[in-house]
Enzyme design. Structure first.
Site, PDB file in Angstrom:
ATOM      1  N   GLY A   1      41.189  24.610  44.306  1.00  0.00           N
ATOM      2  CA  GLY A   1      41.205  25.964  44.875  1.00  0.00           C
ATOM      3  C   GLY A   1      40.517  26.944  43.958  1.00  0.00           C
ATOM      4  CG  ASN A   2      38.593  30.157  45.242  1.00  0.00           C
ATOM      5  OD1 ASN A   2      39.069  31.255  45.487  1.00  0.00           O
ATOM      6  ND2 ASN A   2      38.058  29.387  46.185  1.00  0.00           N
ATOM      7  NE  ARG A   3      42.011  33.575  38.089  1.00  0.00           N
ATOM      8  CZ  ARG A   3      41.719  34.280  37.022  1.00  0.00           C
ATOM      9  NH1 ARG A   3      40.752  33.890  36.217  1.00  0.00           N
ATOM     10  NH2 ARG A   3      42.390  35.377  36.741  1.00  0.00           N
TER      11      ARG A   3
END
Ligand code: CTP
Length: 403
Positions: A199-201
Site C-alpha cells: 500500500g501507500n501513505r
C-alpha cells in the site's frame, strides 16, 4: 447571511455589512446573544434594512433557521469567537446562528478574531482544523493591535478584505452547477495474501477536500475512495475500491458521464504477480521467497485515450514527486504532464514528510498550455478551490446533456 458573534470586533462587522449591501447584496444579520452586548439590534436592522432574529424561538412560524440556511448564497461570520468555532466544530445548534449554519448548504466563510492565546490554544487549533477539513473557509486572523494595549495574532482582518473574499466566494459558488465531477481519493492496496498488502501513505484528505469544495459549488460529485478511513463528505456519492484494477474499472466506467475527472488517488503502480490464496508462512530455514511484481495499468493515461478527441471530461492528475539527480520536482512534473496528456497536473513535493496525512500543502498547478501556478502553504480545501477555478475555466462549454 452575516453571522456575528460576541467579540469587540463585532463593530467592524458593521463595515462588512455596508460593503455588502452597497454592492447590491441582500444581507440578513444573525447576531448571537452576546454579539448584541457589543452592537445592538437597531444598528443591524438599520444597516441591513431587514429584521434581525437572534433566537430559534423567535418567528417560530417561519422556522427561521431552516429558511435562512436554505436561502443563503453565502454564510459569512464576522467575527467568529473561540466559543463560536467550538460550537460549530461540534455541530451544536443552541442558538439561531449555529442552527442556521447546520442547515446551510452554501459556502461558509468565517473570520475569527480573539486574543492570541485563545487562537493558539490547541482546542481552537483543532476546531479550526475540523472546520477546514469539512470545507468551511476559515480566514487567518491578522497580527496587530488587539482589544487592549496588547498586540499579536488574532486581530480581525481588514473589513474591505473580508468583503472581497466574500464577493469572490459568491462569484465562484455556482460555477460547477449542473456539472458532474468524478474524484478519486486515497491509496490502493494490492494483496499479497489474505492478510497482507502493498500500500501507500495516501490518506484521501486531498480527494475529500476536492469533493467537499465541488459540492459547495453546486456539482454532482462521485468519489472513488480507495481505502479511505475519513467520514464521507456530505452530499457525495462514494464508490469504494481496493486495488488499482478496481479503481481502473470504476474510473473508466464513470468517466464518460463526467465533465471533469480529478485523479487525486495514489494507485499502486505495481501489484504482486499472484496473490497467495493462503497466508504466506515463514520457512524454517529462513529463506525468503522473492516477490514478483507486475505493472498495473495507468488509469490517467487510459482516461486520456478513452476521451480521444472529445472536449470532456477535463482530466486532472496529481504528481507526488521528491526530485532526484535527474531533475527537481517541477522538472519531473512537466515531463509527467506531457507524458500523461492530461489538462492540469498538481505537483506536490512529498519529500521529508510533506503532504501525506496533513491538512496543508505546497503545490504547483501546471496547465497543458504551459501556465504554472504556485500554491504555497495552503489548506487542502484552498488548493481544492483554486483547482476547481481552473477546471471551471477549462469547462468553457455549457453543461453537456447526460443521457
Ligand atoms: N495514476 C494513475 N494510474 C496509475 C498510477 C498513477 O492514474 N497506475 C495517476 C495518479 O492518480 C496521479 C497521476 O497518475 O493523478 C500521477 O501519479 P504518479 O504515481 O505520481 O505517476 P506515475 O505515472 O506513476 O509516474 P512515476 O512512476 O514516473 O512517478
Amino acid at each position: 447571511m452575516l453571522g456575528v458573534s460576541g467579540g469587540v470586533a463585532a463593530y467592524k462587522a458593521c463595515e462588512v455589512l455596508r460593503g455588502l449591501t452597497e454592492t447590491g447584496h441582500d444581507v440578513r444579520v444573525v447576531p448571537t446573544r452576546s454579539a448584541l452586548q457589543f452592537v445592538g439590534r437597531a444598528t443591524w436592522e438599520a444597516l441591513s434594512g431587514q429584521p434581525v432574529t437572534v433566537e430559534v424561538f423567535d418567528d417560530v412560524h417561519e422556522v427561521a433557521h431552516v429558511a435562512l440556511g436554505r436561502s443563503a448564497d453565502l454564510v459569512l461570520i464576522v467575527p467568529a469567537t473561540a466559543d463560536l468555532l467550538a460550537r460549530m466544530a461540534h455541530g451544536r445548534a443552541d442558538d439561531l446562528l449555529t442552527a442556521t449554519v447546520l442547515t446551510a448548504r452554501c459556502p461558509v466563510l468565517v473570520a475569527p478574531a480573539m486574543h492570541t492565546e485563545m487562537w493558539e490554544h490547541p482546542a481552537t487549533r483543532d476546531n479550526v482544523a475540523v472546520l477546514r477539513a469539512r470545507g468551511t473557509v476559515v480566514i487567518e486572523p491578522d497580527t496587530g493591535r488587539l482589544t487592549g494595549t496588547d498586540s499579536g495574532k488574532g486581530r480581525l482582518p481588514d473589513p474591505a478584505g473580508i468583503v472581497q473574499i466574500a464577493r469572490a466566494a459568491l462569484a465562484a459558488k455556482s460555477e460547477l452547477h449542473g456539472r458532474r465531477v468524478l474524484v478519486s481519493a486515497g491509496g490502493t492496496r494490492e494483496p499479497l495474501d489474505p492478510v497482507r498488502f502493498l500500500g501507500n501513505r495516501s490518506s484521501g484528505r486531498m480527494g475529500y477536500a476536492l469533493a467537499t469544495t465541488a459540492v459547495a459549488r453546486g456539482a454532482e460529485v462521485t468519489v472513488l475512495a480507495a481505502n479511505v478511513s475519513l467520514p464521507a463528505p456530505a452530499g457525495v456519492r462514494v464508490v469504494h475500491v481496493e486495488t488499482t484494477a478496481d479503481l481502473h474499472r470504476a474510473a473508466l466506467a464513470e468517466a464518460p458521464g463526467a465533465d471533469a475527472v480529478v485523479m487525486a488517488a495514489a494507485p499502486a503502480d505495481f501489484r504482486p504477480a499472484g496473490a497467495a490464496a493462503h497466508k504466506i508462512k515463514k520457512s524454517s530455514d529462513g529463506a525468503v521467497a522473492p516477490l514478483e511484481l507486475v505493472q498495473n495499468p495507468d488509469i490517467l493515461a487510459d482516461l486520456v485515450c478513452q476521451r480521444g478527441e472529445a472536449a470532456a471530461p477535463v482530466l486532472v492528475g496529481f504528481a507526488a514527486e521528491t526530485g532526484d539527480d535527474a531533475g527537481d520536482v517541477l522538472a519531473h512534473a512537466r515531463a509527467k504532464l506531457a507524458r500523461k496528456g492530461c489538462d492540469l497536473l498538481v505537483a506536490n513535493d512529498v519529500g521529508a514528510g510533506r503532504v501525506f496525512d496533513r491538512d496543508d500543502t505546497d503545490a504547483t498547478v501546471l496547465e497543458r498550455t504551459g501556465a504554472e501556478h504556485p500554491v504555497r502553504a495552503a489548506a487542502k480545501t484552498e488548493l481544492a478551490a483554486f483547482l476547481w477555478d481552473l477546471v471551471a475555466k477549462h469547462l468553457a462549454e455549457p453543461p453537456r446533456q447526460h443521457g
